[in-house]
Design an enzyme around this catalytic site. Structure first.
Site, mmCIF file in Angstrom:
data_model
loop_
_atom_site.group_PDB
_atom_site.id
_atom_site.type_symbol
_atom_site.label_atom_id
_atom_site.label_comp_id
_atom_site.label_asym_id
_atom_site.label_seq_id
_atom_site.Cartn_x
_atom_site.Cartn_y
_atom_site.Cartn_z
ATOM 1 N N TYR A 123 0.894 -1.170 0.000
ATOM 2 C CA TYR A 123 0.000 0.000 0.000
ATOM 3 C C TYR A 123 0.923 1.208 0.000
ATOM 4 O O TYR A 123 1.605 1.475 0.993
ATOM 5 C CB TYR A 123 -0.870 -0.033 1.251
ATOM 6 C CG TYR A 123 -1.920 1.058 1.333
ATOM 7 C CD1 TYR A 123 -3.275 0.747 1.248
ATOM 8 C CD2 TYR A 123 -1.573 2.392 1.532
ATOM 9 C CE1 TYR A 123 -4.242 1.731 1.342
ATOM 10 C CE2 TYR A 123 -2.536 3.378 1.613
ATOM 11 C CZ TYR A 123 -3.873 3.051 1.518
ATOM 12 O OH TYR A 123 -4.836 4.035 1.610
ATOM 13 N N THR A 124 0.993 1.938 -1.120
ATOM 14 C CA THR A 124 1.976 3.008 -1.267
ATOM 15 C C THR A 124 1.377 4.414 -1.317
ATOM 16 O O THR A 124 2.112 5.378 -1.539
ATOM 17 C CB THR A 124 2.804 2.788 -2.545
ATOM 18 O OG1 THR A 124 1.925 2.733 -3.675
ATOM 19 C CG2 THR A 124 3.603 1.494 -2.459
ATOM 20 N N TYR A 160 2.184 5.196 6.694
ATOM 21 C CA TYR A 160 2.848 4.403 5.662
ATOM 22 C C TYR A 160 4.177 3.848 6.174
ATOM 23 O O TYR A 160 4.429 2.632 6.109
ATOM 24 C CB TYR A 160 3.070 5.245 4.403
ATOM 25 C CG TYR A 160 3.985 4.592 3.396
ATOM 26 C CD1 TYR A 160 3.578 3.461 2.702
ATOM 27 C CD2 TYR A 160 5.262 5.103 3.152
ATOM 28 C CE1 TYR A 160 4.420 2.843 1.778
ATOM 29 C CE2 TYR A 160 6.109 4.493 2.238
ATOM 30 C CZ TYR A 160 5.689 3.364 1.560
ATOM 31 O OH TYR A 160 6.525 2.755 0.664
ATOM 32 N N LYS A 206 5.103 -0.126 7.003
ATOM 33 C CA LYS A 206 6.200 -0.812 6.318
ATOM 34 C C LYS A 206 7.225 -1.333 7.327
ATOM 35 O O LYS A 206 7.766 -2.431 7.162
ATOM 36 C CB LYS A 206 6.872 0.129 5.315
ATOM 37 C CG LYS A 206 6.012 0.477 4.105
ATOM 38 C CD LYS A 206 5.703 -0.738 3.242
ATOM 39 C CE LYS A 206 6.916 -1.210 2.471
ATOM 40 N NZ LYS A 206 6.589 -2.391 1.612
#
Length: 295
Positions: free
Chosen positions: A68-69, A132, A136
């Site tokens: 998911y960027t 984000y 990660k």
């Protein structure tokens, strides 16, 4: 070998680079590649579904390019970011560890807070600024905790001649406008997706059984403003643009976004170059190759 997310910006380049290797099975969320070819389906929004796919394919290697960027959207969509970036890699890593299968995974410079004054090394303290980066980092930790052989590559500022990215946005907007305003107080390393894919292919051919975390970007550093100016200069030189727009430097405060970005995220790549005998190009060389490909 099983490649997750073959339609993504990095996934498309990995499919090209890994195709000479035998038996590459590709997944996308839709079950189709970009050219319409059918492939396996994998939905990272449903992490619990991935183990059954792995059981059926029984790969000898797993390469996970799914993520998911959407950095800003993640601030309001934390659960989805966490499922794709933390929970799904954990499911994959636990399956790989139990099966004795090595896992290649990609992480990000956003695991750091950007307060550093020298290029970040792999063992520097992490402190993500937003959802984000935190998701990660959680994915990295889940992979390490699984206990299997893993190769985590942190990269940064990824772009390609295809897909949606900063370079393609600049070329489109630069053809329409005479003046652009671009952030000049965020420093990092623009990195072609093709470079990441080619290095991955080299690593998979490397003898030995190294496991750990490496930084994988081009060499050098610049700002988004510097990157934009270099894009336009190269595009004009290659005949992709008739003229370069004026690029005015602005601060991050003048371009507010929902997610805070690290101000400095230059990653030290010397460990990867040493461990795998790879010489990484400068970011300017990488840009030149992508612009030439566009031409």
């Amino acid at each position: 070998m099983l490649l997750f997310a073959g339609n993504g910006q990095l996934g498309q380049e990995l499919l090209r680079a890994l195709s000479p290797l035998d038996g590459v099975v590709v997944t996308t969320r839709s079950g189709q590649l970009a050219d319409g070819t059918p492939c396996e389906t994998a939905d990272f929004d449903q992490p619990e579904s991935l183990a059954a796919l792995l059981d059926r394919v029984k790969p000898a290697w797993v390469v996970n390019a799914a993520a998911y960027t959407a950095v800003d959207r993640a601030e309001q969509d934390r659960e989805a970011a966490w499922r794709a970036n933390a929970e799904a890699p954990g499911v994959i890593a636990r399956w790989c560890a139990a099966a004795g299968v090595p896992l290649v995974h990609y992480s990000t410079d956003y695991v750091f807070d950007g307060l550093g004054t020298r290029p970040y090394r792999e063992d520097d303290a992490t402190a993500p600024l937003g959802v984000y980066g935190a998701s990660k980092l959680a994915g990295e930790e889940a992979i390490r905790d699984a206990g299997g052989r893993h190769l985590i590559f942190r990269t940064a500022w990824v772009y390609a001649s295809h897909s949606s990215n900063f370079l393609r946005t600049m070329l489109r907007v630069g053809a329409e406008r005479e003046v652009l305003r671009v952030v000049a107080d965020q420093v990092g390393t623009p990195t072609p997706a093709a470079l990441i894919a080619d290095v991955t292919a080299q690593v998979l051919r490397h003898p030995g059984s190294l496991s750990g975390t490496w930084h994988l970007t081009a060499n050098g550093e610049t700002s988004w403003h510097g990157f934009a100016e270099a894009i336009f200069a190269a595009a004009v030189a290659q005949g992709l643009l008739a003229r370069a727009p004026q690029v005015e430097p602005i601060t991050s405060a003048e371009y507010p976004t929902p997610a805070k970005r690290p101000a400095y995220s230059h990653l030290d790549v010397s460990k990867l170059e040493c461990d795998f005998g790879i010489s990484l190009p400068t970011w300017q060389q990488g840009l030149g190759r992508v612009i030439a490909e566009l031409r």
